[in-house]
Design a protein around this motif. Structure first.
Motif, PDB file in Angstrom:
ATOM      1  N   GLU A   1       4.194  -3.202  66.122  1.00 50.39           N
ATOM      2  CA  GLU A   1       4.462  -2.684  64.766  1.00 50.39           C
ATOM      3  C   GLU A   1       5.056  -3.785  63.887  1.00 50.39           C
ATOM      4  N   ILE A   2       5.980  -4.542  64.459  1.00 52.02           N
ATOM      5  CA  ILE A   2       6.590  -5.659  63.726  1.00 52.02           C
ATOM      6  C   ILE A   2       5.513  -6.680  63.365  1.00 52.02           C
ATOM      7  N   GLN A   3       4.646  -6.993  64.304  1.00 55.66           N
ATOM      8  CA  GLN A   3       3.571  -7.961  64.033  1.00 55.66           C
ATOM      9  C   GLN A   3       2.635  -7.428  62.958  1.00 55.66           C
ATOM     10  N   ARG A   4       2.295  -6.149  63.043  1.00 52.25           N
ATOM     11  CA  ARG A   4       1.436  -5.533  62.031  1.00 52.25           C
ATOM     12  C   ARG A   4       2.101  -5.591  60.666  1.00 52.25           C
ATOM     13  N   LEU A   5       3.409  -5.300  60.620  1.00 48.52           N
ATOM     14  CA  LEU A   5       4.150  -5.369  59.348  1.00 48.52           C
ATOM     15  C   LEU A   5       4.189  -6.802  58.816  1.00 48.52           C
ATOM     16  N   LYS A   6       4.397  -7.768  59.719  1.00 51.24           N
ATOM     17  CA  LYS A   6       4.393  -9.173  59.311  1.00 51.24           C
ATOM     18  C   LYS A   6       3.029  -9.547  58.728  1.00 51.24           C
TER      19      LYS A   6
END
Length: 132
Positions: free
Chosen positions: A22-27
């Motif tokens: 999720e963090i990677q997707r948000l980044k």
């Protein structure tokens, strides 16, 4: 307990993995949006530059048109003055010709008068000579 710990750990690992994704997707979303913002900023700057150039061109056009109007007005004024001067010259010429006619009439009258005086002088001289 150990099973439960192991299960919990697996749950946590799964959760952590999901959160990392999720963090990677948000980044990635943020990078995409940043790129879009940069692109839009560049477009805005280009539009502003174009707008400034257009305003500058409009100002130049306006200035040129004003100069042309001023020159045209100057030419019109000069032409009107020339017409007035021409009319004034025509009036002067007519006036001079009228005065010349008056002078010629007076000169003619003077010549007639001189001729009459000369004739009278001749009669007087003849009369005087006749008396002698």
């Amino acid at each position: 307990d150990k099973e439960w710990d192991k299960s919990q750990r697996e749950n946590y690992k799964t959760k952590i993995s999901e959160l990392q994704q999720e963090i990677q997707r948000l980044k990635d979303d943020i990078r995409t949006k940043d790129n879009l913002i940069q692109s839009q900023s560049m477009n805005i700057k280009q539009l502003q530059t174009n707008s400034t150039q257009n305003e500058s061109m409009d100002n130049m056009k306006t200035e040129i048109l004003q100069q042309m109007r001023s020159q045209f007005q100057s030419l019109q004024n000069q032409q009107q003055r020339s017409k007035k001067d021409s009319l004034f010259d025509d009036e002067k010429i007519t006036e001079i010709m009228d005065k010349q006619d008056e002078i010629m009439i007076k000169l003619s009258s003077i010549q007639k008068f001189q001729s009459q005086i000369k004739q009278q002088y001749t009669f007087i001289n003849e009369g005087i000579d006749g008396m002698n």
